[in-house]
Scaffold this active site. Structure first.
Site, short mmCIF file in Angstrom:
data_model
loop_
_atom_site.label_atom_id
_atom_site.label_comp_id
_atom_site.label_asym_id
_atom_site.label_seq_id
_atom_site.Cartn_x
_atom_site.Cartn_y
_atom_site.Cartn_z
N ARG A 75 -5.83 -14.87 -11.59
CA ARG A 75 -6.47 -14.84 -12.92
C ARG A 75 -5.96 -15.97 -13.81
O ARG A 75 -6.67 -16.43 -14.71
CB ARG A 75 -6.29 -13.46 -13.56
CG ARG A 75 -7.06 -12.39 -12.77
CD ARG A 75 -6.88 -11.01 -13.35
NE ARG A 75 -5.57 -10.44 -13.12
CZ ARG A 75 -5.25 -9.68 -12.09
NH1 ARG A 75 -6.15 -9.38 -11.18
NH2 ARG A 75 -4.03 -9.19 -11.95
N GLU A 112 7.80 -4.77 -7.41
CA GLU A 112 8.33 -3.42 -7.59
C GLU A 112 8.91 -2.90 -6.26
O GLU A 112 9.96 -2.29 -6.23
CB GLU A 112 7.22 -2.52 -8.09
CG GLU A 112 7.77 -1.32 -8.81
CD GLU A 112 6.66 -0.57 -9.53
OE1 GLU A 112 5.57 -1.13 -9.70
OE2 GLU A 112 6.92 0.59 -9.88
P1 AMP Z 1 5.15 -8.95 -13.66
O1 AMP Z 1 5.69 -9.88 -12.61
O2 AMP Z 1 5.74 -7.58 -13.57
O3 AMP Z 1 5.26 -9.54 -15.06
O4 AMP Z 1 3.60 -8.74 -13.33
C1 AMP Z 1 2.67 -9.68 -13.74
C2 AMP Z 1 1.61 -9.91 -12.71
O5 AMP Z 1 1.11 -8.69 -12.17
C3 AMP Z 1 0.43 -10.63 -13.34
O6 AMP Z 1 -0.07 -11.59 -12.42
C4 AMP Z 1 -0.56 -9.53 -13.64
O7 AMP Z 1 -1.88 -9.96 -13.42
C5 AMP Z 1 -0.18 -8.39 -12.70
N1 AMP Z 1 -0.04 -7.08 -13.40
C6 AMP Z 1 1.10 -6.39 -13.61
N2 AMP Z 1 0.89 -5.23 -14.25
C7 AMP Z 1 -0.44 -5.19 -14.51
C8 AMP Z 1 -1.30 -4.24 -15.20
N3 AMP Z 1 -0.84 -3.11 -15.75
N4 AMP Z 1 -2.62 -4.55 -15.28
C9 AMP Z 1 -3.10 -5.69 -14.73
N5 AMP Z 1 -2.35 -6.62 -14.08
C10 AMP Z 1 -1.03 -6.37 -13.97
#
Ligand code: AMP
Length: 192
Positions: A75, A112
């Site tokens: 995205r 995760e």
């Molecule tokens: P993080 O590494 O935990 O900051 O996760 C960010 C990545 O995971 C991004 O590329 C987001 O598109 C996706 N992502 C994580 N949580 C969500 C959520 N609740 N809704 C949509 N995309 C998410």
């Protein structure tokens, strides 16, 4: 030139927040129970919301001499391509491993459950180039942190990291700021 990445003024925020939130679809329990997935594909399909998002994301960097926008698959590619066009900058794709055809540099990062790797072409950025990083959403910040580290390892000057959506409860912003990179986000959702 000092770049102000602070949140936008309150009146503007309310209007922007409304436009963006109305266009984002929330899907409960996707991809697994307990997650509220913020589906930005409906924002991309809404001409006004898409345009406003890109305008607001690039606003602080107009005229700042940005060399390239780096987008995180997938995205971040959609937002990043539009931002690069608006800033008359180049675009750098940061991809999941195994997708780029030429020599790459790679970094592992935690998800995760388990780890994954992302990469970019070795010759995609030059020493000292001013880069703005973009993705749709920052949650724990692990993905963006890895992308910033990869760019910084290649000698890039990561001027900012920006996202349409922040999930502040998950603390991602701090991770990026700890790398010396200011964070710009347009809207927030409580919880995870
Ligand atoms: P993080 O590494 O935990 O900051 O996760 C960010 C990545 O995971 C991004 O590329 C987001 O598109 C996706 N992502 C994580 N949580 C969500 C959520 N609740 N809704 C949509 N995309 C998410």
């Amino acid at each position: 030139m000092e770049i102000n990445t602070n949140k936008i003024g309150q009146g503007m925020t309310n209007d922007l927040e409304q436009t963006l939130k109305q266009s984002i679809r929330t899907i409960n329990d996707y991809p697994k129970p307990g997650i509220q997935f913020r589906d930005i594909s409906t924002l991309f399909g809404d001409a006004r919301a898409f345009r406003r998002s890109v305008d607001e994301l690039v606003h602080p960097y107009a005229g700042a001499g940005i060399d390239q926008v780096a987008g995180i698959e997938a995205r971040g590619f959609i937002l990043g391509g539009a931002m690069a066009h608006q800033l008359s900058a180049g675009f750098v794709p940061i991809r999941k491993k195994g997708k780029l055809p030429h020599e790459t540099v790679r970094i592992a990062y935690s998800l995760e459950y388990g780890v994954d790797e992302m990469e970019m072409h070795k010759d995609a950025v030059s020493e000292g180039e001013k880069i703005v990083l973009v993705d749709d959403l920052i949650a724990t910040g692990g993905t963006a942190e890895a992308a910033v580290k990869l760019l910084q390892q290649m000698g890039a000057n990561v001027v900012a990291a920006c996202f349409v959506i922040d999930l502040p409860a998950l603390g991602g912003r701090k991770k990026i700021e700890n790398l010396g990179v200011p964070v710009r986000t347009l809207i927030e959702y409580e919880g995870d």
